[in-house]
Design an enzyme around this catalytic site. Structure first.
Site, mmCIF file in Angstrom:
data_model
loop_
_atom_site.group_PDB
_atom_site.id
_atom_site.type_symbol
_atom_site.label_atom_id
_atom_site.label_comp_id
_atom_site.label_asym_id
_atom_site.label_seq_id
_atom_site.Cartn_x
_atom_site.Cartn_y
_atom_site.Cartn_z
ATOM 1 N N ARG A 51 0.782 -1.242 0.000
ATOM 2 C CA ARG A 51 0.000 0.000 0.000
ATOM 3 C C ARG A 51 0.814 1.293 0.000
ATOM 4 N NH1 ARG A 51 -5.148 -0.130 3.934
ATOM 5 N NH2 ARG A 51 -3.551 0.044 5.541
ATOM 6 N N ASP A 52 2.129 1.206 -0.116
ATOM 7 C CA ASP A 52 2.915 2.445 -0.199
ATOM 8 C C ASP A 52 4.156 2.222 -1.067
ATOM 9 O OD1 ASP A 52 3.499 5.116 0.222
ATOM 10 O OD2 ASP A 52 4.481 4.788 2.155
ATOM 11 N N ILE A 53 3.927 1.657 -2.246
ATOM 12 C CA ILE A 53 5.029 1.452 -3.180
ATOM 13 C C ILE A 53 5.418 2.802 -3.784
ATOM 14 C CG2 ILE A 53 5.657 0.430 -5.411
ATOM 15 C CD1 ILE A 53 5.735 -1.498 -3.043
ATOM 16 N N ASN A 76 10.674 3.729 -0.854
ATOM 17 C CA ASN A 76 10.502 2.439 -0.194
ATOM 18 C C ASN A 76 11.113 1.289 -0.990
ATOM 19 O OD1 ASN A 76 9.255 3.576 1.993
ATOM 20 N ND2 ASN A 76 7.179 3.238 1.237
#
Length: 230
Positions: free
Chosen positions: A82-84, A88
């Site tokens: 959910r936070d590509i 990251n």
């Protein structure tokens, strides 16, 4: 949640593109301390792009394939990141291998709608901006489209909410039609029209890069063979 999901992944095995949690501790009055593996010669992809500018398509493809394979591993074991985004993804600058890090926004994978998101706004899809709902696979595909654009153009395609809703990226550099095709597919306005992770891997741009890498490896192999005297 982050500890729970990382523990789940550690129990099912190791994937080369996903960071491993080695241990964790509860700190009295200070929350939790996570002990994670640290890739040697690691640099996050944001700094990697900032230093080098837009990446050659062959390198962007190499990174994207590893990222997608890592995400397939996560989804297969019930985790959605959910936070590509570039910050990251950690690159080993010697080997050009990558690892997906920071599971602070991760959640159990489900097929129904999510109604909360702690990810990064400029990587969020139109449906989140419009209705604060989304599904896991279309969200992931959209984020990968933003990330691939970022890699080959040197910057993200959207800054304002309206630009995200319009879903019409403007390519600021020379990008092959095949690469543009994959980016535009991932950045489809309608979630149902975006590709699955498997469809991304089988896209002609990805398949073409695989063939080129195989040919390059074979050429290197032939050139390294000792010549035989007649």
């Amino acid at each position: 949640m982050e500890i729970t999901l990382l523990q789940r992944l550690a129990e099912v095995g190791v994937h080369s593109s996903v960071v491993r949690m080695l241990d964790w501790f509860k700190m009295k009055g200070r929350g939790f301390l996570l002990v994670l593996e640290r890739p040697p010669h690691g640099q996050d992809l944001f700094d990697f792009i900032t230093e080098r500018g837009a990446l050659p398509e062959c390198l962007a493809l190499r990174f994207l394939r590893q990222i997608v394979e890592g995400l397939r591993f996560l989804h297969a074991h019930g985790v959605v990141h959910r936070d590509i985004k570039d910050e990251n993804i950690v690159v080993d600058t010697r080997t050009l291998d990558i690892k997906i890090i920071d599971f602070g926004s991760a959640a159990p994978l489900k097929e129904t709608l999510y109604r909360e998101l702690e990810g990064t706004r400029v990587y969020c899809p139109p449906e989140w901006i419009m209705s604060q709902t989304y599904k896991a696979v279309p969200l992931t595909a959209w984020s990968l489209g933003v990330l691939l654009f970022n890699m080959v153009c040197g910057d993200i395609p959207f800054e304002r909410n309206q630009d995200i809703i319009n879903a019409a990226p403007v390519f600021t550099r020379q990008v092959s039609k095949e690469c543009q095709s994959l980016i535009l597919w991932c950045l489809s306005y309608r979630p149902k029209e975006r590709p699955t992770l498997e469809e991304i891997l089988s896209h002609p741009w990805m398949e073409g890069g695989k063939a080129e890498q195989k040919e390059h490896s074979e050429q290197e192999g032939h050139s390294s063979m000792p010549s035989q005297s007649l």
